[in-house]
Every structure is written in C-alpha cells, then in structure tokens.
Design a protein around this motif. Sequence first.
Motif, PDB file in Angstrom:
ATOM      1  N   ARG A 117       0.814  -1.217   0.000  1.00 43.53           N
ATOM      2  CA  ARG A 117       0.000   0.000   0.000  1.00 43.53           C
ATOM      3  C   ARG A 117       0.846   1.265   0.000  1.00 43.53           C
ATOM      4  O   ARG A 117       0.601   2.197  -0.779  1.00 43.53           O
ATOM      5  N   VAL A 118       1.843   1.301   0.879  1.00 43.83           N
ATOM      6  CA  VAL A 118       2.635   2.523   1.047  1.00 43.83           C
ATOM      7  C   VAL A 118       3.885   2.499   0.169  1.00 43.83           C
ATOM      8  O   VAL A 118       4.152   3.441  -0.581  1.00 43.83           O
ATOM      9  N   GLY A 119       4.665   1.415   0.264  1.00 45.10           N
ATOM     10  CA  GLY A 119       5.915   1.368  -0.482  1.00 45.10           C
ATOM     11  C   GLY A 119       5.715   1.478  -1.978  1.00 45.10           C
ATOM     12  O   GLY A 119       6.262   2.373  -2.636  1.00 45.10           O
ATOM     13  N   LEU A 120       4.906   0.584  -2.557  1.00 43.96           N
ATOM     14  CA  LEU A 120       4.676   0.599  -3.996  1.00 43.96           C
ATOM     15  C   LEU A 120       3.834   1.789  -4.423  1.00 43.96           C
ATOM     16  O   LEU A 120       4.070   2.377  -5.486  1.00 43.96           O
ATOM     17  N   GLY A 121       2.852   2.163  -3.588  1.00 48.01           N
ATOM     18  CA  GLY A 121       1.964   3.244  -3.977  1.00 48.01           C
ATOM     19  C   GLY A 121       2.621   4.606  -3.965  1.00 48.01           C
ATOM     20  O   GLY A 121       2.411   5.424  -4.861  1.00 48.01           O
ATOM     21  N   VAL A 122       3.450   4.864  -2.956  1.00 46.28           N
ATOM     22  CA  VAL A 122       4.050   6.182  -2.783  1.00 46.28           C
ATOM     23  C   VAL A 122       5.349   6.322  -3.567  1.00 46.28           C
ATOM     24  O   VAL A 122       5.666   7.392  -4.082  1.00 46.28           O
ATOM     25  N   ALA A 123       6.116   5.244  -3.663  1.00 44.25           N
ATOM     26  CA  ALA A 123       7.444   5.313  -4.289  1.00 44.25           C
ATOM     27  C   ALA A 123       7.598   4.221  -5.340  1.00 44.25           C
ATOM     28  O   ALA A 123       8.434   3.326  -5.198  1.00 44.25           O
ATOM     29  N   PRO A 124       6.829   4.270  -6.441  1.00 45.33           N
ATOM     30  CA  PRO A 124       6.928   3.210  -7.457  1.00 45.33           C
ATOM     31  C   PRO A 124       8.297   3.136  -8.118  1.00 45.33           C
ATOM     32  O   PRO A 124       8.767   2.048  -8.440  1.00 45.33           O
ATOM     33  N   ASP A 125       8.953   4.281  -8.324  1.00 49.75           N
ATOM     34  CA  ASP A 125      10.302   4.256  -8.904  1.00 49.75           C
ATOM     35  C   ASP A 125      11.292   3.595  -7.947  1.00 49.75           C
ATOM     36  O   ASP A 125      12.190   2.858  -8.374  1.00 49.75           O
ATOM     37  N   GLY A 126      11.124   3.858  -6.653  1.00 47.78           N
ATOM     38  CA  GLY A 126      11.973   3.209  -5.663  1.00 47.78           C
ATOM     39  C   GLY A 126      11.749   1.714  -5.624  1.00 47.78           C
ATOM     40  O   GLY A 126      12.691   0.930  -5.486  1.00 47.78           O
ATOM     41  N   ALA A 127      10.480   1.292  -5.785  1.00 49.16           N
ATOM     42  CA  ALA A 127      10.180  -0.138  -5.801  1.00 49.16           C
ATOM     43  C   ALA A 127      10.807  -0.812  -7.018  1.00 49.16           C
ATOM     44  O   ALA A 127      11.359  -1.918  -6.917  1.00 49.16           O
ATOM     45  N   ALA A 128      10.733  -0.152  -8.170  1.00 46.99           N
ATOM     46  CA  ALA A 128      11.341  -0.722  -9.376  1.00 46.99           C
ATOM     47  C   ALA A 128      12.857  -0.831  -9.229  1.00 46.99           C
ATOM     48  O   ALA A 128      13.470  -1.811  -9.671  1.00 46.99           O
ATOM     49  N   TRP A 129      13.448   0.164  -8.600  1.00 46.37           N
ATOM     50  CA  TRP A 129      14.901   0.159  -8.368  1.00 46.37           C
ATOM     51  C   TRP A 129      15.311  -0.979  -7.438  1.00 46.37           C
ATOM     52  O   TRP A 129      16.341  -1.626  -7.636  1.00 46.37           O
ATOM     53  N   ALA A 130      14.483  -1.253  -6.411  1.00 41.69           N
ATOM     54  CA  ALA A 130      14.846  -2.245  -5.391  1.00 41.69           C
ATOM     55  C   ALA A 130      14.323  -3.640  -5.692  1.00 41.69           C
ATOM     56  O   ALA A 130      14.674  -4.583  -4.975  1.00 41.69           O
ATOM     57  N   SER A 131      13.510  -3.819  -6.723  1.00 40.63           N
ATOM     58  CA  SER A 131      12.848  -5.111  -6.930  1.00 40.63           C
ATOM     59  C   SER A 131      13.818  -6.276  -7.093  1.00 40.63           C
ATOM     60  O   SER A 131      13.546  -7.365  -6.556  1.00 40.63           O
ATOM     61  N   PRO A 132      14.966  -6.139  -7.786  1.00 40.76           N
ATOM     62  CA  PRO A 132      15.880  -7.290  -7.849  1.00 40.76           C
ATOM     63  C   PRO A 132      16.407  -7.707  -6.479  1.00 40.76           C
ATOM     64  O   PRO A 132      16.529  -8.906  -6.194  1.00 40.76           O
ATOM     65  N   VAL A 133      16.705  -6.723  -5.618  1.00 39.55           N
ATOM     66  CA  VAL A 133      17.175  -7.033  -4.270  1.00 39.55           C
ATOM     67  C   VAL A 133      16.073  -7.724  -3.476  1.00 39.55           C
ATOM     68  O   VAL A 133      16.322  -8.713  -2.765  1.00 39.55           O
ATOM     69  N   LEU A 134      14.853  -7.238  -3.605  1.00 41.65           N
ATOM     70  CA  LEU A 134      13.729  -7.867  -2.904  1.00 41.65           C
ATOM     71  C   LEU A 134      13.546  -9.312  -3.373  1.00 41.65           C
ATOM     72  O   LEU A 134      13.283 -10.210  -2.568  1.00 41.65           O
ATOM     73  N   GLY A 135      13.698  -9.538  -4.678  1.00 42.25           N
ATOM     74  CA  GLY A 135      13.567 -10.890  -5.195  1.00 42.25           C
ATOM     75  C   GLY A 135      14.623 -11.833  -4.646  1.00 42.25           C
ATOM     76  O   GLY A 135      14.328 -12.981  -4.279  1.00 42.25           O
ATOM     77  N   ILE A 136      15.861 -11.356  -4.567  1.00 41.61           N
ATOM     78  CA  ILE A 136      16.944 -12.179  -4.016  1.00 41.61           C
ATOM     79  C   ILE A 136      16.683 -12.498  -2.546  1.00 41.61           C
ATOM     80  O   ILE A 136      16.818 -13.653  -2.105  1.00 41.61           O
TER      81      ILE A 136
END
Length: 505
Positions: free
Chosen positions: A274-293
């Motif tokens: 709700r907050v992370g993806l909704g407020v900072a979508p560019d930040g989520a895209a930047w961090a998504s590979p790290v989150l996946g690992i």
Amino acid sequence: MYRDYVEPAWSAPQLLLIALLLVPALGAIVVALAPAARSRLVAGAFATVTFVLSVLPILMRPNDFGWFAYGPADRPPLVPWIDLDLPWVPALGLEFHLGVDGVSYPLIVLTGLLTALCCAYTKKKGLAALLLVLEVGVLGTFLALDLILFFLFFEVVLLPMYAVIAGWGGPNRRAAARKFVLYTLAGSVLLLLGVLLVVTKAGTGDLILLTGSPHLDRTTQYAAFALLAVAFAVKAPLWPLHTWLPDAHTEAPTVGSVILAGVLLKMGTYGLIRVGLGVAPDGAAWASPVLGILAVIAIIVGALICLRQTELKRLIAYSSVGHMGFVLLGIATLSVAGIQAALLGNIAHGLITGLLFFLAGTIKDRAGTGSLNQLSGLRETAPRLAALLGFAAIASLGLPGLAGFWGEAFAVIAAVDRGGPFWLTLAAVAAIGGALTAAYFLRLLRRVTHGPATPEVRSLSPAITGTEWLAWSPLILLTLAIGVAPALVLSDTAQPLTTLLGIRP
C-alpha cells in the motif's frame, strides 16, 4: 479536485468505519471492568460484533464508484469503496482519513475473524482485553489512508503485543518480549523517517493523492522506499530481519501466536504494497531485484532451518519465514498477478498458520512439551487431533485445492512471467524451496503422528472441546473455500493494484 466530491461525514458507510474502531476499543474497556468469570463472554461478544462489521463493507461496494460522482477527468487515481476524511489537526495538515478497498478488505475480515476466535478461546481477562486493543491497532492500519495516521495505528500494537508475550508466555517470555520490542522499535524509527520524508517532500500524507501520482522525484523515492521497505521487513518479518519471530512465537501464549502470525505479520507486507509501492513506485522498481533475491533466500533458509527443528511451535514459526518469502517474491515482480499472489498468500498464511498454532498450543499444553522427540504416536491416542494437524500441515505445504497453493504457485509463475535469466533463476530456486517446504511438513507429520506413542502423548486427553471446534472450524472451512475459489480474495483487487503499479488503461 478529489476532495470536492467526497460525501459529507457521517453517512452510514462512514459510520461503519468509525464503528470498526470504536467497538473493539469499547470492548477492551468493558472487559477490563467486567468480572473475570464473564470476561470470555463479554470479549467474545464485542469481537463477534466487530467481525460482523468487518464483513459489511462488501455489501457497500460501489458500482462504477458508487458513493462518488466523478467525471472522467476528475476521477482520482484510487477510489475506495467507503471513504471518511475529517480534519484532525488542521494547523499541521493532519487528517483522520479512513477507507476500504479490494486490497485492504480481505485483511480487515481476517483480522475480525481471528480476533473473535481468539477471544472465544481464551479464559484470561487481561489477555482478552489486550486482544481487543490489538484489533484496534491492526484494523486502523488496514483502514488508514493518511500516512501519519497509518504510522500511529501501526505503533498501537507494539505495547499490547509486548504485554501479551511478557504476561502470559512461556519460561523465557520476558527475553522474547524484549527482543520483539527492540526490533519493532528499530523498524518504527525507520518508518517514521520514511513517512516524514514523504509528507515533507510531497506536501501531503493522503495516500489517495499520493498513489499513482508523481509527487516525489526519483531520488526521494529511492530514499523513501529504502526506509519504508526495511521498516516493513522488520514487521513482516522478512529475512534477515526475522530473528525476533521464533522466540516470540515459541514463548507467546496460543492466542498470542495466532494473532501474531495471522494478522500482525500482514501489517508489514500490506504496508510494503500500500505505502511502499503506492508512494514510491520508482523506488520499488529500483529495489525489486534485491527484494527478489532476499525473498528466495528466505524461502530456502526457512525451509532448511525447519528441516532441523525439534520444537513444534518453533518449526511453525520458522515456516512463516519461508511463506513470507513467497509473499515478498510476488511483490518483487511488480506485476498485478504477482501482488495478487502476495495478497492471497497473506490470507492463506493467516488462516493456515493460525490453525497450526491453535493445534500446536493444544498439543503442547496437553502433553506438557513441544519437543518433536516426545510427541510421536499422536494418531494412536488422539486420531482427530492428528487428522487436523495433518490437514493444516498439508494445506501449509501448498497442496492444490487448499488455500496455501495459490499464493506460492502464482508467485513463482509471476517471476517466470517477468522473464529473463535473473527472474527465471529466482523462480526455479523458489520452486525448490516449495519442495523443501513439503519435505519439512511431511517430516513433522512423521515425527508427531506416526510411530509408537510416547508417554507424554499417551497421557494427553484426546477429546476436542466445543470451544476448540468453534475456534478451529472457520479456519478449516475457509482454507477449503479459498482453495477452491481464490476469487473470494482476489475479485476486487485488479483495479487498485493497477493504480498502485502506475498502470494506465
């Protein structure tokens, strides 16, 4: 503008949102003042009313944005089913903003259900009152549509959960409670910094206005998402910030473990969506590979630790690390299908792990031990209890046709759909983790239900009480229902998730 179209306060749907918070809050006070002999009845009554209220928003779900009258050009990026927006501290721009949509609704119902079952299960007056206070904080977190309000409700659960563990837990309860508080406080500091950064830079904390709108520059989004992601990872908890969880679960009373696994962990993953993806979508895209690992590491590490565990509640606690890994993998794909898998995984985990902790608590209390080495032969002396444990374990390992299957399977599929060697590798490793999950649950069943009965198991009472059936039956039925019809959870999630991800028709 959006605010020009909001209905005046105190319409019937908006009163429902207020009642969802006031009823359990009032219930906590009444239970604290009631005679101890009647505390279960009073707590159960207030919790049941809250559960009924939590179900009602589905009846008020609008068609074509029902309660609102937007023209195509005026429509905000995200429209809740019910919206209540009142001035709170006008001088500071703070608002009491609540709402329900397809993303938050299943978690609100899950919270109402598990709290009602736990209040009906416990005989302890103080514990029942604290469960209702916890419900206020959790429901407020899922209802909040203002960042500052979200943070305040997020923090409401801290001290009551500490008291639940420290007051009614096992021999090492105080150490476990302190560890829980220290980790959660550290996450709270990061969450507060992230919230203040977003509010200061965007000039608003309104999640409806922030979602899907470019209020923050890319650098700010990177910093905000990093702060928010770590804070939510502590609460979820996601590897490697999970080490408080096994101690808390092992020492907590049965209902404490059920609430902790069933709804408190969901606050972290819900906040990330709700907050992370909704407020900072560019930040989520930047961090998504790290989150996946991190997600696939959690899946593998959680499974390997479970294969070595010899304590029943501790094994179930570590299984949550792996299940939350699948939820994080779905989120990391940044796709509608992946996040739907994460939402479904959240609900399935709450139902199934809640049932597992109910059963583990009963077995441990009756046998006087949680050691797997001392619990063999359960099917010989308590076949019904063994059968229920087998059902819950098989549901948790992801058997098709039960609720646990969909979230894990479609998280892997979403990673495959993301494409490329990186995501295909993550999908393959996660699938291996799924096989290991089956291995440690089958090992659990072999150790506990099969073999010659130990003295501890022969001495336990095989009967399942009416209260236990009351608490366990809804979880069993919903595990079956969602396994057959996952649309019960997902039917209204596509529109808000496309908005959260910034996808435009």
